[in-house]
Design a protein around this motif. Structure first.
Motif, mmCIF file in Angstrom:
data_model
loop_
_atom_site.group_PDB
_atom_site.id
_atom_site.type_symbol
_atom_site.label_atom_id
_atom_site.label_comp_id
_atom_site.label_asym_id
_atom_site.label_seq_id
_atom_site.Cartn_x
_atom_site.Cartn_y
_atom_site.Cartn_z
ATOM 1 N N THR A 197 0.842 -1.192 0.000
ATOM 2 C CA THR A 197 0.000 0.000 0.000
ATOM 3 C C THR A 197 0.882 1.248 0.000
ATOM 4 O O THR A 197 2.070 1.179 0.277
ATOM 5 C CB THR A 197 -0.924 0.034 1.235
ATOM 6 N N THR A 238 -0.872 6.159 -7.813
ATOM 7 C CA THR A 238 -1.353 5.704 -9.117
ATOM 8 C C THR A 238 -0.405 6.209 -10.198
ATOM 9 O O THR A 238 0.242 7.242 -10.048
ATOM 10 C CB THR A 238 -2.782 6.205 -9.403
ATOM 11 N N MET A 261 0.377 0.994 -11.955
ATOM 12 C CA MET A 261 -0.620 1.036 -10.878
ATOM 13 C C MET A 261 -1.816 1.890 -11.295
ATOM 14 O O MET A 261 -1.649 3.032 -11.700
ATOM 15 C CB MET A 261 -0.015 1.619 -9.609
ATOM 16 N N SER A 262 -3.015 1.337 -11.159
ATOM 17 C CA SER A 262 -4.229 2.104 -11.440
ATOM 18 C C SER A 262 -4.876 2.601 -10.154
ATOM 19 O O SER A 262 -5.791 3.411 -10.187
ATOM 20 C CB SER A 262 -5.222 1.263 -12.243
ATOM 21 N N ASP A 263 -4.415 2.073 -9.019
ATOM 22 C CA ASP A 263 -4.829 2.601 -7.714
ATOM 23 C C ASP A 263 -3.622 2.547 -6.781
ATOM 24 O O ASP A 263 -2.511 2.381 -7.249
ATOM 25 C CB ASP A 263 -6.051 1.862 -7.153
ATOM 26 N N THR A 264 -3.820 2.688 -5.485
ATOM 27 C CA THR A 264 -2.687 2.806 -4.564
ATOM 28 C C THR A 264 -2.337 1.519 -3.821
ATOM 29 O O THR A 264 -1.493 1.538 -2.933
ATOM 30 C CB THR A 264 -2.961 3.911 -3.532
ATOM 31 N N THR A 265 -2.973 0.409 -4.187
ATOM 32 C CA THR A 265 -2.689 -0.870 -3.539
ATOM 33 C C THR A 265 -2.296 -1.901 -4.580
ATOM 34 O O THR A 265 -2.922 -2.010 -5.630
ATOM 35 C CB THR A 265 -3.916 -1.375 -2.760
#
Length: 142
Positions: A85, A89, A103-107
């Protein structure tokens, strides 16, 4: 304070090279012919390509951000999941120097499917590259 002559790429604003030595118009023109833009900056800090990049207006340097990811584990068992995490992005993810995507999100969720040592690397414009090794092992039965 010294005057630094900075040559950088327009599309990424990444510094290609810099010097506080003599730079005349012929050098600036030669570098422009190779596609590099020029910025002259008075600063006490050495504008290294590892630590800085040029702002969007092309008139100043900005210190690169530092990745600060959190890993659920760095020593997962075989077939275990590793959650990462705190990665912005748009970050490119590399596994042993092979692109694993952006990365398309933060996880990020990784599944440890093979035993061994692996290097995970994050890269993003405006950030210092970040690398860390993980060790995937088999569970020992006693």
């Amino acid at each position: 304070m010294a005057t630094w002559h900075i040559f950088y790429t327009d599309s990424t604003k990444l510094i290609t090279w810099s010097t506080n030595g003599m730079v005349d118009d012929s050098i600036i023109t030669e570098q422009a012919n190779t596609g590099l833009l020029y910025l002259s900056k008075d600063t006490e800090t050495i504008p290294s390509d590892n630590d800085f990049w040029v702002n969007s207006d092309g008139d100043d340097i900005i210190e690169k951000s530092i990745f600060d990811p959190t890993f659920s584990t760095l020593t997962p068992a075989l077939d275990a999941v590793v959650n990462v995490t705190g990665v912005p992005t748009g970050t490119q993810v590399w596994l042993d120097e092979v692109s694993a995507g952006t990365m398309s999100d933060t996880t990020l969720t990784l599944t440890a499917t093979e035993p061994g040592k692996f290097t995970i690397k994050f890269t993003k414009i405006g950030h210092k590259d970040y690398s860390i090794k993980i060790q995937v092992g088999r569970l020992a039965w006693i």
